[in-house]
Design a protein around this motif. Structure first.
Motif, PDB file in Angstrom:
ATOM      1  N   ALA A  21      20.613 -14.126 -13.058  1.00 54.98           N
ATOM      2  CA  ALA A  21      22.020 -14.646 -14.161  1.00 54.98           C
ATOM      3  C   ALA A  21      22.585 -16.032 -12.995  1.00 54.98           C
ATOM      4  CB  ALA A  21      23.694 -13.668 -14.075  1.00 54.98           C
ATOM      5  N   SER A  22      22.557 -17.087 -13.926  1.00 56.19           N
ATOM      6  CA  SER A  22      23.291 -18.148 -13.352  1.00 56.19           C
ATOM      7  C   SER A  22      24.204 -18.979 -14.481  1.00 56.19           C
ATOM      8  CB  SER A  22      21.603 -19.609 -13.515  1.00 56.19           C
ATOM      9  OG  SER A  22      21.747 -20.085 -13.520  1.00 56.19           O
ATOM     10  N   HIS A  23      24.777 -19.745 -13.262  1.00 59.36           N
ATOM     11  CA  HIS A  23      25.981 -20.657 -14.004  1.00 59.36           C
ATOM     12  C   HIS A  23      25.201 -22.456 -13.062  1.00 59.36           C
ATOM     13  CE1 HIS A  23      29.373 -22.818 -15.314  1.00 59.36           C
ATOM     14  NE2 HIS A  23      29.334 -23.332 -14.662  1.00 59.36           N
ATOM     15  N   ILE A  24      25.095 -22.994 -14.226  1.00 62.49           N
ATOM     16  CA  ILE A  24      24.946 -24.468 -13.586  1.00 62.49           C
ATOM     17  C   ILE A  24      26.469 -25.292 -13.675  1.00 62.49           C
ATOM     18  CG2 ILE A  24      23.393 -26.368 -13.520  1.00 62.49           C
ATOM     19  CD1 ILE A  24      22.348 -24.037 -12.701  1.00 62.49           C
ATOM     20  N   GLY A  25      26.908 -25.872 -12.507  1.00 61.13           N
ATOM     21  CA  GLY A  25      28.284 -26.418 -12.465  1.00 61.13           C
ATOM     22  C   GLY A  25      27.905 -28.065 -12.530  1.00 61.13           C
ATOM     23  N   ALA A  49       8.351  -8.531 -16.592  1.00 64.74           N
ATOM     24  CA  ALA A  49       9.042  -9.384 -17.381  1.00 64.74           C
ATOM     25  C   ALA A  49      10.430  -9.785 -16.788  1.00 64.74           C
ATOM     26  CB  ALA A  49       9.907  -8.352 -18.015  1.00 64.74           C
ATOM     27  N   LEU A  50      10.855 -11.087 -16.724  1.00 66.24           N
ATOM     28  CA  LEU A  50      11.510 -11.721 -16.182  1.00 66.24           C
ATOM     29  C   LEU A  50      13.091 -11.732 -17.355  1.00 66.24           C
ATOM     30  CD1 LEU A  50      12.952 -13.548 -14.335  1.00 66.24           C
ATOM     31  CD2 LEU A  50      11.507 -15.653 -14.905  1.00 66.24           C
ATOM     32  N   LEU A  51      14.441 -11.471 -17.280  1.00 67.41           N
ATOM     33  CA  LEU A  51      15.793 -11.602 -18.192  1.00 67.41           C
ATOM     34  C   LEU A  51      16.215 -12.710 -17.705  1.00 67.41           C
ATOM     35  CD1 LEU A  51      13.755  -8.415 -18.208  1.00 67.41           C
ATOM     36  CD2 LEU A  51      15.901  -8.570 -20.320  1.00 67.41           C
ATOM     37  N   VAL A  52      16.737 -13.528 -18.747  1.00 66.86           N
ATOM     38  CA  VAL A  52      17.230 -15.122 -17.494  1.00 66.86           C
ATOM     39  C   VAL A  52      18.544 -14.708 -18.435  1.00 66.86           C
ATOM     40  CG1 VAL A  52      17.694 -17.178 -16.919  1.00 66.86           C
ATOM     41  CG2 VAL A  52      15.867 -15.543 -16.317  1.00 66.86           C
ATOM     42  N   ARG A  53      20.340 -15.161 -17.899  1.00 63.63           N
ATOM     43  CA  ARG A  53      20.800 -15.225 -19.050  1.00 63.63           C
ATOM     44  C   ARG A  53      21.850 -17.014 -18.163  1.00 63.63           C
ATOM     45  NH1 ARG A  53      26.455 -13.714 -20.874  1.00 63.63           N
ATOM     46  NH2 ARG A  53      26.699 -14.262 -22.707  1.00 63.63           N
ATOM     47  N   TRP A  54      21.848 -17.307 -18.900  1.00 62.38           N
ATOM     48  CA  TRP A  54      22.302 -18.642 -18.249  1.00 62.38           C
ATOM     49  C   TRP A  54      24.078 -19.242 -18.473  1.00 62.38           C
ATOM     50  CZ3 TRP A  54      22.312 -23.619 -20.433  1.00 62.38           C
ATOM     51  CH2 TRP A  54      21.886 -23.691 -21.506  1.00 62.38           C
ATOM     52  N   SER A  55      24.580 -19.782 -17.933  1.00 64.67           N
ATOM     53  CA  SER A  55      25.510 -20.610 -18.653  1.00 64.67           C
ATOM     54  C   SER A  55      25.761 -22.085 -18.008  1.00 64.67           C
ATOM     55  CB  SER A  55      27.029 -20.050 -18.572  1.00 64.67           C
ATOM     56  OG  SER A  55      27.438 -19.673 -17.398  1.00 64.67           O
ATOM     57  N   SER A  56      26.088 -23.129 -18.305  1.00 64.99           N
ATOM     58  CA  SER A  56      26.679 -24.343 -17.573  1.00 64.99           C
ATOM     59  C   SER A  56      27.637 -25.376 -18.610  1.00 64.99           C
ATOM     60  CB  SER A  56      25.192 -25.482 -17.840  1.00 64.99           C
ATOM     61  OG  SER A  56      25.410 -25.474 -19.700  1.00 64.99           O
ATOM     62  N   SER A 123      17.477 -11.371  -8.745  1.00 61.30           N
ATOM     63  CA  SER A 123      17.822 -12.134  -8.048  1.00 61.30           C
ATOM     64  C   SER A 123      18.333 -13.610  -8.368  1.00 61.30           C
ATOM     65  CB  SER A 123      15.838 -13.301  -8.746  1.00 61.30           C
ATOM     66  OG  SER A 123      16.191 -15.250  -8.358  1.00 61.30           O
ATOM     67  N   ASP A 124      18.924 -14.410  -7.579  1.00 60.96           N
ATOM     68  CA  ASP A 124      20.709 -15.249  -7.187  1.00 60.96           C
ATOM     69  C   ASP A 124      19.926 -16.834  -7.976  1.00 60.96           C
ATOM     70  OD1 ASP A 124      22.443 -13.772  -7.073  1.00 60.96           O
ATOM     71  OD2 ASP A 124      22.058 -14.568  -4.796  1.00 60.96           O
ATOM     72  N   ASP A 125      19.826 -17.797  -8.602  1.00 62.82           N
ATOM     73  CA  ASP A 125      19.351 -18.914  -8.584  1.00 62.82           C
ATOM     74  C   ASP A 125      19.062 -20.100  -8.294  1.00 62.82           C
ATOM     75  OD1 ASP A 125      22.168 -19.679  -8.710  1.00 62.82           O
ATOM     76  OD2 ASP A 125      22.458 -20.024 -10.970  1.00 62.82           O
ATOM     77  N   ASP A 126      19.229 -19.652  -6.642  1.00 64.75           N
ATOM     78  CA  ASP A 126      19.152 -20.598  -5.947  1.00 64.75           C
ATOM     79  C   ASP A 126      18.327 -20.045  -4.963  1.00 64.75           C
ATOM     80  OD1 ASP A 126      21.148 -18.583  -4.996  1.00 64.75           O
ATOM     81  OD2 ASP A 126      21.907 -20.463  -3.532  1.00 64.75           O
ATOM     82  N   ASP A 127      17.387 -18.539  -5.063  1.00 64.73           N
ATOM     83  CA  ASP A 127      16.540 -17.956  -4.393  1.00 64.73           C
ATOM     84  C   ASP A 127      15.021 -18.682  -4.320  1.00 64.73           C
ATOM     85  OD1 ASP A 127      18.349 -15.745  -3.309  1.00 64.73           O
ATOM     86  OD2 ASP A 127      17.938 -14.389  -4.929  1.00 64.73           O
ATOM     87  N   ILE A 128      14.449 -19.166  -3.264  1.00 64.35           N
ATOM     88  CA  ILE A 128      13.182 -19.306  -3.054  1.00 64.35           C
ATOM     89  C   ILE A 128      12.314 -18.065  -3.118  1.00 64.35           C
ATOM     90  CG2 ILE A 128      10.850 -20.504  -2.338  1.00 64.35           C
ATOM     91  CD1 ILE A 128      13.489 -22.231  -0.838  1.00 64.35           C
ATOM     92  N   TRP A 129      11.758 -17.556  -3.874  1.00 60.43           N
ATOM     93  CA  TRP A 129      10.786 -16.529  -3.748  1.00 60.43           C
ATOM     94  C   TRP A 129       9.451 -16.736  -2.626  1.00 60.43           C
ATOM     95  CZ3 TRP A 129      10.823 -12.908  -9.197  1.00 60.43           C
ATOM     96  CH2 TRP A 129      11.556 -13.333  -9.882  1.00 60.43           C
TER      97      TRP A 129
END
Length: 207
Positions: A21-25, A49-56, A123-129
Motif C-alpha cells: 500500500a502506498s501514498h506518495i505525497g 504475486a504482487l498486489l499494489v494499490r496507491w494514491s498520490s 511491504s511498506d513502500d519505503d522498504d528495501i528488500w
C-alpha cells in the motif's frame, strides 16, 4: 516444537503473495518507492504475486505512473490506483486489495493447483528488500505449516544509526553500513500461533 530437517526438505514450498500500500505525497517518498521497486526486481526468488494499490497528490500522479510503468515486476502484478483527491490510508488500500487476494487464494487452493498453498506478506513502500526476502518468507511459511501454525511473523530489520550518513539506496548499501557498524539489526526470528515456533534464520527487511 522443532521441525525435523527431513520434513522441511520434502514439504512443498508455499507461494508468497505480497500486498503493498502506498501514498506518495512528495518526491522524497517517490524516490523511496522507486528504491523499493528496484529491490523487488532483484529478488532471487520471485513472489507468487504482487498486489499494489496507491494514491498520490495530483501533481505527482504522472510521475508515480511512470515509476510503475518502468517497474519490471518479477511476478504477476495487480496495480490499482485509488480514486479521489485525498490520501487513502494504508488500511483502505489493503481492504481494496482483499478481493484480488481472495481470488488468488481460491486459484492456489484448487485441487489442480500447485502444492504448498498461499501465504500473504506485507511491504511498506519505503522498504528495501533483501535479495532473499521472499525465499526466507517462503521457508518460514513452510515451517509454520509443518508446525500447524496459521501465521508466522518474520521480523529482522536493518536500520541505519543516527549519524550514519546518506540513506541507503540498495541492499548492498545496507550491508556496507552493517559491516561498518553504522546500522543495527532489530528482531531476530519468527513466531506464530499453534504449536510454537521452530528454529529459523529470518530474512532481513532493509530500511
Amino acid at each position: 516444537a522443532v521441525v525435523k530437517p527431513r520434513a522441511m526438505a520434502t514439504a512443498p514450498m508455499p507461494g508468497v503473495a505480497v500486498l503493498l500500500a502506498s501514498h506518495i505525497g512528495d518526491r522524497a517518498r517517490l524516490r523511496k518507492l522507486r528504491r523499493c521497486l528496484a529491490s523487488i526486481e532483484a529478488q532471487e526468488e520471485a513472489p507468487l504475486a504482487l498486489l499494489v494499490r496507491w494514491s498520490s497528490t495530483p501533481e505527482l500522479r504522472e510521475e508515480v505512473e511512470d515509476a510503475f510503468d518502468e517497474f519490471e515486476a518479477p511476478c504477476p502484478l495487480t496495480l490499482l490506483r485509488a480514486g479521489g483527491a485525498t490520501a487513502a490510508t494504508q488500511f483502505e488500500h489493503l481492504a481494496a486489495l482483499a478481493e484480488g487476494l481472495r481470488a488468488l487464494d481460491a486459484k492456489v487452493s484448487a485441487p489442480t493447483a500447485r502444492a504448498g498453498g498461499l501465504w500473504t506478506a506485507f511491504s511498506d513502500d519505503d522498504d528495501i528488500w533483501h535479495p532473499r526476502r521472499i525465499a526466507h518468507l517462503a521457508r518460514a511459511a513452510r515451517e509454520a505449516d509443518l508446525l500447524g501454525q496459521a501465521a508466522a511473523g518474520v521480523f529482522r530489520d536493518a536500520r541505519p544509526l543516527v549519524g550514519a550518513g546518506a540513506a541507503p539506496e540498495r541492499p548492498g548499501d545496507v550491508a556496507a553500513l552493517l559491516a561498518a557498524g553504522r546500522a543495527a539489526l532489530h528482531g531476530g526470528g519468527h513466531g506464530g500461533g499453534g504449536a510454537g515456533a521452530g528454529a529459523f534464520e529470518s530474512g532481513v527487511r532493509l530500511e
